[in-house]
Design an enzyme around this catalytic site. Structure first.
Site: not given
Length: 261
Positions: A35, A52, A146
């Site tokens: 955020d 972004h 991962l």
């Protein structure tokens, strides 16, 4: 634990020594609500899409450090079902990011043995976004390192409702016994059925809420909030969150580590 080359003589390695990060108690599954991209851009008098774009760079940094630390699953809240309410131009840019990110990062993803996965409603995404995601999913499906799990077009309430609907269908068809439904049964019908529940949730930008993210799965997760905006979130901040996690006493409703009377 043997660290990969990312930590070789870096500030992160010094941070581990200085802050006593225990490499034997690394969270298996870390979820992050990313955020603050828009606020980061606004502070710099830049368009929201610039935030972004910068946030995408942070995703790469944090994926690397998570991989180097031995985190098993990193789930990133990339686009919620509520985000469709944003301006069309911003949505279009956000939908272009997976293609750019995955195309640029895919060679390193393969080198690191990272597996890309996704939770959310893929069918609601634009074709070019689905194509980029499907390419990464297929390309990395046999990787064993991962799990880099993107929550795209994801909403937890909808996930839970859909899980209940699927269970009802199976009960009606006789493949599921109503009386045998347990919490574990519910887990098996969620999008995360193949993943462990998150050990640690991180949310950036100073917001202190879950925003319809993994409501069922986060029941016993440790939360860590920071005022840092996502584009400014870095390896050191990530290690701070892990250090805080390592100081928690995870009791799961019991009295682990405490004297009982």
């Amino acid at each position: 634990m043997v660290l990969k080359n990312f930590f070789n003589k870096t500030k992160c390695e010094k941070k581990i020594a200085e802050e006593s990060v225990n490499l034997e108690v690394i969270p298996s599954h870390i979820a992050i609500i990313m955020d603050g991209n828009g606020r980061w851009a606004k502070k710099r008098a830049m368009p929201r899409i610039a935030g972004h774009h910068e946030g995408m760079k942070t995703v790469r940094k944090i994926a690397r450090v998570a991989d180097d630390l031995g985190v098993k699953v990193l789930t990133l809240y990339a686009f919620s079902t509520e985000n469709w309410k944003r301006p069309k131009s911003e949505i279009e840019f956000l939908m272009s990011l997976p293609e750019k990110f995955l195309n640029d990062f895919l060679p390193e993803i393969m080198e690191r043995n990272i597996r890309v996965q996704m939770i959310g409603e893929k069918e609601g995404l634009p074709e070019h976004t689905k194509k980029a995601l499907n390419k990464a999913l297929e390309k990395t499906k046999n990787n064993t390192g991962l799990i880099l799990n993107f929550a795209m077009n994801y909403g937890s309430r909808a996930e839970i409702v859909n899980a209940i609907k699927k269970m009802m269908i199976d009960v009606q068809e006789g493949t599921l016994n109503f009386d045998s439904i347990t919490e574990e049964t519910m887990n098996q019908y969620l999008m995360t059925s193949h993943l462990p529940e998150p050990d640690l949730l991180i949310r950036t930008s100073g917001e202190v809420r879950l925003s319809n993210f993994m409501l069922w799965q986060l029941a016993y997760t440790e939360f860590w909030f920071t005022d840092t905006l996502w584009p400014d979130f870095n390896e050191e901040t990530f290690l701070e969150a892990i250090q805080a996690y390592q100081k928690r006493n995870r009791r799961y409703g019991g009295l682990k580590g405490e004297e009982m009377y």
